[in-house]
Design a protein around this motif. Structure first.
Motif, mmCIF file in Angstrom:
data_model
loop_
_atom_site.group_PDB
_atom_site.id
_atom_site.type_symbol
_atom_site.label_atom_id
_atom_site.label_comp_id
_atom_site.label_asym_id
_atom_site.label_seq_id
_atom_site.Cartn_x
_atom_site.Cartn_y
_atom_site.Cartn_z
ATOM 1 N N VAL A 55 0.837 -1.208 0.000
ATOM 2 C CA VAL A 55 0.000 0.000 0.000
ATOM 3 C C VAL A 55 0.868 1.252 0.000
ATOM 4 C CG1 VAL A 55 -1.699 1.324 1.312
ATOM 5 C CG2 VAL A 55 -1.932 -1.158 1.129
ATOM 6 N N ARG A 56 1.950 1.178 0.689
ATOM 7 C CA ARG A 56 2.861 2.318 0.793
ATOM 8 C C ARG A 56 3.643 2.562 -0.498
ATOM 9 N NH1 ARG A 56 7.819 2.174 5.125
ATOM 10 N NH2 ARG A 56 8.963 4.040 4.441
ATOM 11 N N HIS A 57 4.034 1.476 -1.175
ATOM 12 C CA HIS A 57 4.922 1.608 -2.322
ATOM 13 C C HIS A 57 4.236 1.480 -3.680
ATOM 14 C CE1 HIS A 57 8.454 1.651 0.233
ATOM 15 N NE2 HIS A 57 8.031 0.559 0.844
ATOM 16 N N LEU A 58 3.000 0.975 -3.692
ATOM 17 C CA LEU A 58 2.339 0.696 -4.966
ATOM 18 C C LEU A 58 2.133 1.934 -5.846
ATOM 19 C CD1 LEU A 58 1.376 -1.737 -6.507
ATOM 20 C CD2 LEU A 58 -0.879 -1.471 -5.475
ATOM 21 N N PRO A 59 1.762 3.104 -5.299
ATOM 22 C CA PRO A 59 1.533 4.264 -6.184
ATOM 23 C C PRO A 59 2.737 4.620 -7.051
ATOM 24 C CG PRO A 59 0.578 4.667 -4.020
ATOM 25 C CD PRO A 59 1.366 3.397 -3.902
ATOM 26 N N TRP A 60 3.936 4.726 -6.430
ATOM 27 C CA TRP A 60 5.105 5.087 -7.241
ATOM 28 C C TRP A 60 5.544 3.933 -8.130
ATOM 29 C CZ3 TRP A 60 9.355 2.103 -6.977
ATOM 30 C CH2 TRP A 60 9.625 1.391 -5.785
ATOM 31 N N ALA A 61 5.326 2.679 -7.659
ATOM 32 C CA ALA A 61 5.722 1.526 -8.455
ATOM 33 C C ALA A 61 4.895 1.439 -9.738
ATOM 34 C CB ALA A 61 5.563 0.241 -7.639
ATOM 35 N N VAL A 62 3.600 1.716 -9.635
ATOM 36 C CA VAL A 62 2.733 1.697 -10.813
ATOM 37 C C VAL A 62 3.153 2.789 -11.797
ATOM 38 C CG1 VAL A 62 0.379 2.135 -11.636
ATOM 39 C CG2 VAL A 62 0.762 0.609 -9.681
ATOM 40 N N ALA A 81 6.124 4.105 -12.112
ATOM 41 C CA ALA A 81 7.422 3.743 -12.694
ATOM 42 C C ALA A 81 7.262 2.669 -13.764
ATOM 43 C CB ALA A 81 8.362 3.260 -11.592
ATOM 44 N N ALA A 82 6.447 1.649 -13.482
ATOM 45 C CA ALA A 82 6.227 0.575 -14.456
ATOM 46 C C ALA A 82 5.549 1.118 -15.710
ATOM 47 C CB ALA A 82 5.394 -0.541 -13.830
ATOM 48 N N ALA A 83 4.588 2.020 -15.526
ATOM 49 C CA ALA A 83 3.894 2.613 -16.670
ATOM 50 C C ALA A 83 4.843 3.442 -17.520
ATOM 51 C CB ALA A 83 2.729 3.478 -16.184
ATOM 52 N N ALA A 84 5.865 4.013 -16.886
ATOM 53 C CA ALA A 84 6.845 4.838 -17.613
ATOM 54 C C ALA A 84 7.916 3.995 -18.302
ATOM 55 C CB ALA A 84 7.499 5.831 -16.657
ATOM 56 N N GLY A 85 7.875 2.667 -18.085
ATOM 57 C CA GLY A 85 8.818 1.789 -18.765
ATOM 58 C C GLY A 85 10.044 1.404 -17.972
ATOM 59 N N THR A 86 10.093 1.762 -16.694
ATOM 60 C CA THR A 86 11.225 1.385 -15.861
ATOM 61 C C THR A 86 10.844 0.220 -14.948
ATOM 62 O OG1 THR A 86 10.634 2.973 -14.136
ATOM 63 C CG2 THR A 86 12.104 3.740 -15.864
ATOM 64 N N VAL A 87 11.830 -0.360 -14.288
ATOM 65 C CA VAL A 87 11.581 -1.465 -13.365
ATOM 66 C C VAL A 87 11.368 -0.906 -11.969
ATOM 67 C CG1 VAL A 87 12.542 -3.552 -12.327
ATOM 68 C CG2 VAL A 87 12.937 -3.067 -14.746
ATOM 69 N N ALA A 88 10.289 -1.322 -11.315
ATOM 70 C CA ALA A 88 9.952 -0.826 -9.979
ATOM 71 C C ALA A 88 10.200 -1.923 -8.954
ATOM 72 C CB ALA A 88 8.492 -0.383 -9.935
ATOM 73 N N LEU A 89 11.214 -1.738 -8.123
ATOM 74 C CA LEU A 89 11.540 -2.713 -7.091
ATOM 75 C C LEU A 89 11.328 -2.102 -5.721
ATOM 76 C CD1 LEU A 89 14.861 -4.224 -8.510
ATOM 77 C CD2 LEU A 89 12.539 -5.119 -8.745
ATOM 78 N N GLY A 90 10.613 -2.835 -4.850
ATOM 79 C CA GLY A 90 10.465 -2.396 -3.479
ATOM 80 C C GLY A 90 11.804 -2.433 -2.766
ATOM 81 N N PRO A 91 11.877 -1.867 -1.564
ATOM 82 C CA PRO A 91 13.155 -1.785 -0.842
ATOM 83 C C PRO A 91 13.853 -3.137 -0.668
ATOM 84 C CG PRO A 91 11.512 -0.401 0.213
ATOM 85 C CD PRO A 91 10.783 -1.180 -0.832
ATOM 86 N N VAL A 92 13.094 -4.178 -0.334
ATOM 87 C CA VAL A 92 13.705 -5.490 -0.096
ATOM 88 C C VAL A 92 14.272 -6.055 -1.392
ATOM 89 C CG1 VAL A 92 13.263 -7.870 0.603
ATOM 90 C CG2 VAL A 92 12.255 -5.982 1.899
ATOM 91 N N ALA A 93 13.484 -6.031 -2.459
ATOM 92 C CA ALA A 93 13.939 -6.557 -3.744
ATOM 93 C C ALA A 93 15.137 -5.765 -4.262
ATOM 94 C CB ALA A 93 12.801 -6.517 -4.761
#
Length: 202
Positions: free
Chosen positions: A73-80, A82-94
């Motif tokens: 919930v905390r990281h999904l907004p920026w991850a979506v 980033a993915a839509a912009a064509g980059t890879v979105a990795l959470g802190p652990v990954a």
């Protein structure tokens, strides 16, 4: 008439196998704008547990984002975004797994030797199977590639697990990765001509 195109697909999974199966499914691009080429949506995967190897396998199978479910919930907004912009979105652990791989010393010679020793226990067919496992290939696709039945594939996989001392394909794949042994070309089973018994006619 213009319609919206699906840019990002988010899926949530309790297990890695479920996530991999979902990544292998054909992705529907959905309705798209006129004269805009069809393309598959970027796939962001949410899972309960992560390791360095699982992160690599998910990315290898096409994930454009990898997050843990408990903090998604905390990281999904920026991850979506980033993915839509064509980059890879990795959470802190990954992300940390991959960063550690570059800054820490390489795998020790002992770890490589141990992994290679385990792989040497396998038959040539089992080695083909375990490399296909490491590539995330499904059982039906293995059967088609090797021209054997899915039941035979399952038998080989059970043999691989027993000889390597593992319980699932993620653990088996990690041994392949540790061994740093490239996969050999697969050899499909050749079926000879069918012959019937009985005396030969003159």
């Amino acid at each position: 008439m213009r319609t919206a195109r699906l840019d990002v697909l988010v899926s949530s999974h309790t297990g890695t196998e479920e996530a991999l199966d979902n990544l292998r499914l054909p992705k529907a691009a959905g309705p798209r704008a006129t004269n805009v080429p069809a393309s598959s949506p970027a796939h962001v995967v949410l899972v309960d547990h992560l390791s360095e190897h699982i992160t690599r396998v998910l990315l290898h199978q096409g994930a454009r984002g990898v997050l843990l479910r408990d903090n998604s919930v905390r990281h999904l907004p920026w991850a979506v975004r980033a993915a839509a912009a064509g980059t890879v979105a990795l959470g802190p652990v990954a992300a940390q797994f991959l960063v550690d791989q570059y800054v820490r010393p390489g795998r020790t010679a002992d770890a490589v030797a141990a992994a290679r020793g385990l792989l040497e226990k396998l038959s040539s067919r089992e080695r083909e199977i375990v490399h296909l496992l490491a590539d995330g290939v499904s059982n039906p696709d293995m059967a088609e590639t090797l021209r054997i039945s899915t039941h035979t594939v399952k038998d080989h996989i059970r043999g691989v697990y027993t000889k390597l001392g593992v319980d699932n394909r993620v653990q088996a794949s990690r041994i392949v990765w540790q061994a740093q042994v490239p996969a050999q070309p697969t050899t499909p089973q050749v079926r000879g001509p069918v012959t019937c018994g009985g005396p030969k006619m003159p």
